[in-house]
Motif scaffolding. Sequence first.
Motif, mmCIF file in Angstrom:
data_model
loop_
_atom_site.group_PDB
_atom_site.id
_atom_site.type_symbol
_atom_site.label_atom_id
_atom_site.label_comp_id
_atom_site.label_asym_id
_atom_site.label_seq_id
_atom_site.Cartn_x
_atom_site.Cartn_y
_atom_site.Cartn_z
ATOM 1 N N ILE A 220 24.709 57.929 -1.627
ATOM 2 C CA ILE A 220 24.692 58.639 -0.910
ATOM 3 C C ILE A 220 23.087 58.026 -1.455
ATOM 4 O O ILE A 220 22.126 58.249 -2.993
ATOM 5 N N GLY A 221 21.925 58.395 -0.442
ATOM 6 C CA GLY A 221 21.075 57.887 -1.307
ATOM 7 C C GLY A 221 20.323 55.979 -1.520
ATOM 8 O O GLY A 221 20.163 55.894 -1.875
ATOM 9 N N THR A 222 20.833 55.877 -0.047
ATOM 10 C CA THR A 222 20.786 54.273 -0.242
ATOM 11 C C THR A 222 19.378 53.948 -0.012
ATOM 12 O O THR A 222 19.479 52.529 -0.816
ATOM 13 N N GLY A 223 18.604 54.561 -0.081
ATOM 14 C CA GLY A 223 17.104 53.163 -0.341
ATOM 15 C C GLY A 223 17.154 52.455 0.150
ATOM 16 O O GLY A 223 18.075 51.891 1.919
ATOM 17 N N THR A 224 17.252 50.911 0.374
ATOM 18 C CA THR A 224 16.705 49.968 -0.112
ATOM 19 C C THR A 224 18.565 49.312 0.679
ATOM 20 O O THR A 224 18.753 47.816 1.508
ATOM 21 N N GLY A 225 19.816 50.272 0.526
ATOM 22 C CA GLY A 225 20.322 49.550 0.559
ATOM 23 C C GLY A 225 20.903 48.655 -0.561
ATOM 24 O O GLY A 225 22.805 47.665 -0.826
ATOM 25 N N ALA A 226 20.862 48.390 -1.907
ATOM 26 C CA ALA A 226 20.636 47.531 -2.711
ATOM 27 C C ALA A 226 22.377 47.642 -4.008
ATOM 28 O O ALA A 226 23.071 46.812 -3.679
ATOM 29 N N ILE A 227 22.382 48.953 -4.234
ATOM 30 C CA ILE A 227 23.625 49.162 -4.927
ATOM 31 C C ILE A 227 25.514 49.046 -3.262
ATOM 32 O O ILE A 227 26.173 48.283 -4.030
ATOM 33 N N ALA A 228 24.752 49.771 -2.174
ATOM 34 C CA ALA A 228 26.479 49.225 -1.159
ATOM 35 C C ALA A 228 26.268 47.486 -1.171
ATOM 36 O O ALA A 228 27.704 47.053 -0.578
ATOM 37 N N ASP B 16 20.927 57.619 4.065
ATOM 38 C CA ASP B 16 20.274 58.516 3.416
ATOM 39 C C ASP B 16 19.207 59.438 4.561
ATOM 40 O O ASP B 16 19.250 58.990 6.183
ATOM 41 N N ILE B 17 18.748 60.200 3.670
ATOM 42 C CA ILE B 17 17.727 61.087 5.024
ATOM 43 C C ILE B 17 16.510 60.914 5.971
ATOM 44 O O ILE B 17 15.875 61.546 6.417
ATOM 45 N N SER B 18 15.995 59.853 5.209
ATOM 46 C CA SER B 18 14.414 58.779 5.505
ATOM 47 C C SER B 18 15.323 57.508 7.000
ATOM 48 O O SER B 18 15.874 57.250 6.489
ATOM 49 N N GLU B 19 14.807 57.765 8.179
ATOM 50 C CA GLU B 19 14.976 57.195 8.798
ATOM 51 C C GLU B 19 14.184 55.392 8.401
ATOM 52 O O GLU B 19 15.278 54.465 9.082
ATOM 53 N N GLU B 20 13.077 55.712 8.094
ATOM 54 C CA GLU B 20 12.432 54.320 7.230
ATOM 55 C C GLU B 20 12.980 53.234 6.221
ATOM 56 O O GLU B 20 13.568 51.643 6.406
ATOM 57 N N ALA B 21 13.361 54.005 5.160
ATOM 58 C CA ALA B 21 14.701 53.641 4.042
ATOM 59 C C ALA B 21 15.778 53.050 5.226
ATOM 60 O O ALA B 21 16.976 52.184 4.986
ATOM 61 N N PRO C 110 24.730 53.074 8.278
ATOM 62 C CA PRO C 110 24.013 53.395 8.040
ATOM 63 C C PRO C 110 24.099 54.890 8.604
ATOM 64 O O PRO C 110 24.273 54.448 9.767
ATOM 65 N N VAL C 111 24.671 55.234 7.631
ATOM 66 C CA VAL C 111 23.805 57.161 8.353
ATOM 67 C C VAL C 111 22.706 57.938 8.313
ATOM 68 O O VAL C 111 22.651 58.098 7.223
ATOM 69 N N ARG C 112 22.006 58.255 9.230
ATOM 70 C CA ARG C 112 21.132 59.698 8.389
ATOM 71 C C ARG C 112 21.932 61.238 8.071
ATOM 72 O O ARG C 112 22.576 61.765 9.386
ATOM 73 N N GLY C 113 21.146 61.937 7.554
ATOM 74 C CA GLY C 113 22.068 62.679 6.859
ATOM 75 C C GLY C 113 21.262 62.909 5.092
ATOM 76 O O GLY C 113 21.032 62.154 4.108
ATOM 77 N N VAL D 169 32.759 57.442 -4.018
ATOM 78 C CA VAL D 169 31.490 57.640 -3.794
ATOM 79 C C VAL D 169 30.145 56.810 -4.431
ATOM 80 O O VAL D 169 31.013 57.426 -5.191
ATOM 81 N N VAL D 170 29.551 56.896 -4.392
ATOM 82 C CA VAL D 170 28.238 56.025 -5.265
ATOM 83 C C VAL D 170 26.449 56.878 -5.039
ATOM 84 O O VAL D 170 27.082 57.487 -3.659
ATOM 85 N N SER D 171 26.302 56.944 -6.171
ATOM 86 C CA SER D 171 25.176 57.529 -5.677
ATOM 87 C C SER D 171 24.187 57.017 -7.348
ATOM 88 O O SER D 171 24.578 57.510 -8.270
ATOM 89 N N ASN D 172 22.709 56.826 -6.816
ATOM 90 C CA ASN D 172 21.552 56.644 -7.565
ATOM 91 C C ASN D 172 20.307 58.119 -6.960
ATOM 92 O O ASN D 172 19.801 57.406 -6.200
ATOM 93 N N PRO D 173 20.650 59.212 -7.101
ATOM 94 C CA PRO D 173 20.272 60.531 -6.560
ATOM 95 C C PRO D 173 18.824 60.485 -7.585
ATOM 96 O O PRO D 173 17.855 60.186 -8.701
ATOM 97 N N PRO D 174 18.067 61.204 -6.718
ATOM 98 C CA PRO D 174 17.136 61.494 -7.472
ATOM 99 C C PRO D 174 17.275 62.302 -8.827
ATOM 100 O O PRO D 174 17.589 63.773 -8.819
#
Length: 294
Positions: free
Chosen positions: A133-141, A157-162, A181-184, A197-202
């Motif tokens: 959740i909040g994958t960003g670069t996808g590094a963790i996944a 990720d909520i960002s389509e660019e990410a 990848p799933v936007r949400g 589930v893994v996450s590095n959230p804000p």
Amino acid sequence: MSGIFENVELRNVQALYLAVRSLFRDAGLAEADLDARVLTAEALGIEPRNLVLEYDREISTEVLTVITRYAEERLAGKPVGRILGKREFWGLEFSLSQATLEPRPDTETLVEATLAFCQTNGGFDKPWVFADIGTGTGAIAIALLSELPNAICVAVDISEEALETARQNAANNGFKSRFIPVRGSYLDALNGTFDFVVSNPPYIRSAVIEGLSHEVKQHDPMLALDGGDDGLTAYKELIGNAKRVLKRNSGLLMEIGFDQAEELSTLARELVGLEVRCEHDLAGQPRVIVVVFP
């Protein structure tokens, strides 16, 4: 010689590296030696570990032009990863974009904790289905996919660019077919159930944002930093709703701020009646919490 290397005799690669290192040390950069080595090597088109082997190599005009630009950008406060547009994590290379954080070494603690969870609950070869959740670069996944050969990840990720950045990183590292990848927003994007589930959230408190370093404020996306007034907004969402998407005997593993372990332990007890386990990074700081859902 003009510009930042004025009055410096750049006879060879060694002299160039030492000149860049001196500039960075004088500027008080926290990792002056490492930054100088990485940027000099990149300008030369070699791996940083091989820099010493090239010390006697003469400097071309092209290399000098590139390293001058790199050094000027670094001295202006631009992080090395942003200068190069990429960052290494878990031995893999990840492209960056304006919508993604730079994956940092401390986050490898989350990967290590997740792999330990997997080893205890079925082994690396199990056909794990997990979400990031909040994958960003996808590094963790992608780091996890590199160690779990039969796993599939749904990366949110909520960002389509990410997501586009993460999608490309998955392809470049050879995991495109197992990276979805799933936007949400948080867990709302998920259907079905997952093994973990893994996450590095804000997780930075909103009031603290202004006091962050120039490098962070100017180059990292606020969406990935701002955790709300108490820094716990994302954790409340993830812990409170995790049971809906997790199988029995599954785990929720999240990176945390160094001072959040106690608050999150209390939060988990209040929201779901469960205890958390805390994992520490190499500096001995609390870095990851693990919530096991029976």
